[in-house]
Write an enzyme that holds these catalytic residues in place. Structure first.
Site, short mmCIF file in Angstrom:
data_model
loop_
_atom_site.label_atom_id
_atom_site.label_comp_id
_atom_site.label_asym_id
_atom_site.label_seq_id
_atom_site.Cartn_x
_atom_site.Cartn_y
_atom_site.Cartn_z
N GLY A 1 -37.06 -23.68 9.08
CA GLY A 1 -35.77 -24.34 9.25
C GLY A 1 -35.87 -25.60 10.09
O GLY A 1 -35.24 -26.63 9.80
N THR B 1 -41.99 -17.90 10.51
CA THR B 1 -41.95 -19.02 9.58
C THR B 1 -40.53 -19.37 9.17
O THR B 1 -40.26 -20.53 8.85
CB THR B 1 -42.82 -18.75 8.32
OG1 THR B 1 -42.26 -17.66 7.59
CG2 THR B 1 -44.25 -18.45 8.70
N ASP B 2 -39.61 -18.41 9.17
CA ASP B 2 -38.22 -18.75 8.89
C ASP B 2 -37.70 -19.75 9.92
O ASP B 2 -37.06 -20.75 9.57
CB ASP B 2 -37.35 -17.49 8.93
CG ASP B 2 -37.10 -16.91 7.55
OD1 ASP B 2 -37.26 -17.63 6.56
OD2 ASP B 2 -36.74 -15.73 7.46
N VAL B 3 -37.96 -19.48 11.20
CA VAL B 3 -37.51 -20.39 12.26
C VAL B 3 -38.21 -21.73 12.14
O VAL B 3 -37.57 -22.80 12.11
CB VAL B 3 -37.75 -19.77 13.64
CG1 VAL B 3 -37.57 -20.81 14.75
CG2 VAL B 3 -36.80 -18.59 13.86
N ASP C 1 -40.17 -14.80 4.74
CA ASP C 1 -41.00 -15.04 5.92
C ASP C 1 -42.34 -14.32 5.87
O ASP C 1 -43.40 -14.93 6.07
CB ASP C 1 -40.21 -14.61 7.17
CG ASP C 1 -40.89 -14.98 8.46
OD1 ASP C 1 -41.96 -14.41 8.76
OD2 ASP C 1 -40.36 -15.83 9.19
#
Length: 565
Positions: free
Chosen positions: A428, A423-425, A395
């Site tokens: 996904g 950015t991870d969220v 991230d």
């Protein structure tokens, strides 16, 4: 549960995002979509900042720097735009499979709550702890992972290997025992949104040049990226790349829809081999839309299962992303384990992973190794933007590479990534939308395909100005005697009215309720800033957006963020 929604014009950013994603998606049937600000949340939330304040985004983003602070980008609105595109695409798939779905609704507040899912679970678990933010006077950069050098550079480092961590600091003259004290907070910053490194580590970095740190990172195998001050994305990749299976391949036979299905993906099967946040969240979204999700984990289970706080013996954060998935253990380093995954994929509609670049090929589990009717999805860190040997695709390095690390903070603060997993969220969610686009195409053509998305392609969806933003004193939350208030945009438009108010009283001499009354008398609006997620989960205003604490795990979770009609 389908609560009544207040109708409102769609937020401009959310509209732009959903329209862009739907243009990139081949839908079998057009479905009407609506984005509201508050949705089922029983509060007046007129804009992005009000949502960030009320739903806890300001709190989690500001944890590392001493108190609640807004993200300087319209993050929740972008998340809501992706959710609207997902709902519309999934409803189109459902209609092609015989469901009578005509409309989908979501909201910016629901997007914010979904983005906070793992933090909400941790705060409400039996062993959880979500202390209020410290006083502004205590604010410092001590909780960030960003490092400075003697020649003025700022950087982020990344490694998942404790031996590489120790070697990096040893090359800077730091004893192994001292370096070891920094390992746990460094690794857990993804879950806690703070990184209280020992001051000795920060000093060791500040006494060396950028060249010294780059050399230490190179020789130890640690990834390092310098943080620039340009908020514009360095690259502008498409949200995802969909490569249809060759026309001569056997056409896919989609899984039949059960006669009692009410969700658009009911009857479809997803097999995922993922870790951390980006990949598990993509599978979580597909499960909430009705798919059966089978999760492949190593023997003994995913190590993330034991990340504190635990609830009913399992990490609350892990459960927030993986509840409801069926688990199969397989050792991918063995022929038997890989064969087991191929066997699972042969019965699936979607195979999803977020392995490191090249791993799928080495395992013989790349898209060409599995059946052609499959939708094969790879969620990466950098895609092909940094060549064949990119840094670790996590991230915070993605925030740096995309310019988001500069965009999320105003111009009077040094650029640094948010330690909330932005950015991870979003990565996904974008991966899940790419899968939905491929499933929609399969309904039309009968052919499977490959979906490639990345953290960087997700970050590029977030609009930002050409130069870093400048904030007025009223852009930051107002600290009161008992909390914080976000002042609406009219406060910035009426500086004289604000000055008159502050001539009459010091901010911290009055409570939040007293300030709200005074502001209302002056024709100004304010939103209380949530600084305790455990309290938020029990707030009556959120009862239609957040499910009650689970009777087994004890922690709360947001409801699915779509209402289908």
């Amino acid at each position: 549960m389908t609560p009544d929604l207040r109708t409102a014009a769609r937020p401009a950013v959310g509209t732009t995002v959903v329209d862009r994603l739907l243009r990139h998606t081949a839908q079998p049937v057009a479905v009407r979509h609506t984005i509201d600000w508050a949705g089922p949340v029983g509060m007046d939330l007129p804009d992005e900042r009000a949502v960030q304040a009320a739903c806890g985004l300001m709190h989690v983003h500001g944890r590392a720097t001493g108190g609640p602070v807004p993200l300087a980008v319209d993050y929740a609105s972008v998340v809501a735009g992706v959710l609207a595109a997902q709902g519309a695409t999934a409803a189109g798939i459902g209609r092609a499979r015989g469901l009578d779905l005509n409309e989908v609704r979501t909201s910016v507040a629901q997007g914010a709550l979904l983005a906070l899912g793992q933090y909400l679970a941790a705060a409400t678990a039996d062993e959880g702890l979500d202390p209020p933010d410290p006083e502004p006077s205590e604010a410092s950069a001590a909780g960030l992972a960003t490092l400075g050098t003697s020649d003025g550079a700022r950087m982020e480092i990344e490694t998942l290997d404790p031996s590489a961590w120790r070697e990096f600091w040893a090359r800077l003259g730091v004893p192994a025992a001292l370096a070891g004290r920094g390992w746990l907070p460094f690794q857990q910053r993804f879950a806690t949104a703070v990184c209280p490194l020992p001051d000795e580590l920060r000093r060791a970095a500040r006494h060396r040049t950028l060249a010294d740190l780059r050399a230490a990172a190179h020789h130890s195998g640690v990834s390092l990226l310098t943080i620039g001050s340009d908020p514009a994305p360095a690259v502008h990749p498409a949200p995802w790349r969909l490569t249809p299976a060759p026309a001569h391949t056997v056409t896919a036979v989609p899984s039949p829809r059960p006669p009692d299905a009410t969700l658009p993906l009911t009857g479809l099967r997803v097999v995922e081999s993922t870790r951390r946040v980006q990949g598990p969240l993509a599978g979580h979204v597909l499960r909430m839309l009705g798919a059966e999700v089978i999760r492949v984990e190593p023997p003994g289970g995913d190590p993330m299962r034991w990340l504190p706080p635990l609830a009913d013996g399992t990490s609350a954060r892990f459960t927030a992303l993986n509840a409801g998935k069926r688990v199969v253990e397989a050792d991918l380093t063995t022929m038997q384990g890989r064969a087991a995954v191929r066997e699972l994929a042969a019965t699936a509609d979607v195979f999803l992973h977020n392995w490191a670049p090249g791993k799928a090929g080495r395992l013989g589990l790349d898209s060409e190794d599995l059946r052609p009717g499959l939708v094969y999805a790879w969620a990466s860190g950098f895609g092909d933007t940094l060549g064949e040997r990119p840094p670790l695709g996590t991230d915070y390095l993605a925030q740096v590479h995309s310019g988001l690390a500069a965009a999320v903070r105003p111009a009077d603060e040094p650029p640094a990534p948010s330690l909330m997993t932005l950015t991870d969220v979003l990565g996904g969610l974008v991966c899940a939308q790419g899968v939905l686009a491929a499933l929609a195409a399969r309904e039309r053509t009968g052919r499977g395909g490959r979906v490639d998305s990345s953290l960087v392609s997700a970050a590029a969806l977030i609009p930002r100005p050409a130069h870093r933003v400048h904030w007025t004193p009223w852009d930051r939350p107002l600290a009161t005697a008992d909390g914080h208030l976000y002042l609406g945009p009219e406060a910035r438009a009426r500086p004289e009215a604000m000055r008159r108010l502050f001539d009459r009283a010091d901010a911290k001499s009055l409570t939040t309720q007293e300030w709200t009354r005074r502001l209302a008398e002056a024709g100004l609006t304010a939103t209380p800033v949530r600084t305790d997620l455990a309290v938020l989960a029990h707030d009556p205003a959120f009862r239609s957006a957040i499910a009650p604490p689970d009777p087994v795990t004890g922690h709360a979770r947001p409801y699915a963020p779509w209402e289908f009609a």
